[in-house]
Write an enzyme that holds these catalytic residues in place. Structure first.
Site, PDB file in Angstrom:
ATOM      1  CG  ASP A   1      -2.308   0.673   0.761  1.00 36.48           C
ATOM      2  OD1 ASP A   1      -2.669   0.582  -0.430  1.00 36.48           O
ATOM      3  OD2 ASP A   1      -2.953   1.286   1.610  1.00 36.48           O
TER       4      ASP A   1
ATOM      5  CD  GLU B   1      -3.374   6.736   3.184  1.00 38.23           C
ATOM      6  OE1 GLU B   1      -4.322   7.530   3.310  1.00 38.23           O
ATOM      7  OE2 GLU B   1      -3.270   5.956   2.226  1.00 38.23           O
TER       8      GLU B   1
ATOM      9  CD  GLU C   1      -8.815   8.405  -1.189  1.00 39.54           C
ATOM     10  OE1 GLU C   1      -8.516   7.299  -0.694  1.00 39.54           O
ATOM     11  OE2 GLU C   1      -8.145   9.441  -0.987  1.00 39.54           O
TER      12      GLU C   1
ATOM     13  CD  GLU D   1      -9.043  -0.286  -4.218  1.00 40.41           C
ATOM     14  OE1 GLU D   1      -8.854  -0.961  -3.184  1.00 40.41           O
ATOM     15  OE2 GLU D   1      -8.422   0.766  -4.437  1.00 40.41           O
TER      16      GLU D   1
END
Ligand code: HMH
Length: 232
Positions: A58, A99, A151, A221
């Protein structure tokens, strides 16, 4: 053609794929607490796998997602008829900065060196897709749809792990709260409003492109979550 609430219409139309991305077995195993932390050995193994997933892959994704978001910002400054779009995108970029710091902190905690993480093939595909969307010719409504979808999949997935009755292991609560929080939910809602506004005005051909982009995000995803199986 009825163009009001395009996003809701698409979610309904493609509900199977949408649910596949937002209720992936990996997320459900966090929510149900069936990720087995009871045996230390297994816990350690999972911690490593989880660590690689969370911090490594990620982190790589986010490092590509930042320039993508910046490209959306650039398009907003040129094409948007609403000044507040820029502020919404900018707040997204600010949380991405946060993040990245968090990933680095997690990496140190799990002892996963971020510098030599090997990019997984699914992740590479996803990053290439983002790259293709950064081209100046890709319409604002299309890239905005992608931004909203990327998102929102995270928001819906992780907020599911925080709902009443969930048995999310405490070790993973912090990660879930990052994307499952009220604030991130409101941010996604702002993205949705902007996406809808842009799509309402989009010509049919552009609308079709945005829908295909939405579906591609859902597929990517799902493939991203699939990495947690440790498969190819
Ligand atoms: C794969 N999708 C992926 N990673 C993320 N961090 C987000 C979405 C949300 O920022």
């Amino acid at each position: 053609v009825e163009k009001n609430g395009v996003i809701d219409r698409w979610v309904k139309k493609h509900l199977v794929l949408y649910t596949g991305a937002t209720r992936h077995p990996f997320i459900l195993s966090i929510r149900d607490g069936t990720i087995d932390f009871s045996s230390f050995k297994r816990w350690l193994w999972l911690a490593v796998v989880m660590g690689i997933w969370l911090t490594g892959q990620d982190y790589i994704f986010v490092r590509e997602f930042v320039p993508f978001s910046a490209s959306v910002l650039l398009k907003a400054s040129k094409n948007s008829d609403d000044n507040s779009d820029m502020e919404v995108i900018l707040s997204g970029l600010a949380s991405l900065s946060d993040e990245i710091s968090w990933f680095k902190q997690e990496a140190a905690k799990w002892d996963v060196p971020l510098s030599d993480v090997i990019v997984h093939k699914s992740n590479q595909n996803y990053c290439r897709f983002l790259e293709s969307l950064m081209l100046p010719a890709v319409e604002y409504s299309v890239v905005f749809t992608a931004l909203w979808a990327i998102e929102t999949v995270y928001q819906e997935s992780f907020s599911h792990c925080l709902e009443d009755g969930s048995k999310t292991p405490p070790e993973l609560l912090e990660a879930c709260q990052r994307w499952g929080s009220e604030g991130f939910c409101e941010f996604c809602c702002s993205l949705k409003k902007i996406a809808n506004r842009c799509l309402e005005k989009a010509p049919d051909e552009e609308l079709k492109k945005a829908e295909v982009t939405f579906l591609r995000v859902l597929e990517l995803e799902i493939e991203f979550w699939d990495m947690s199986h440790g498969g190819p």
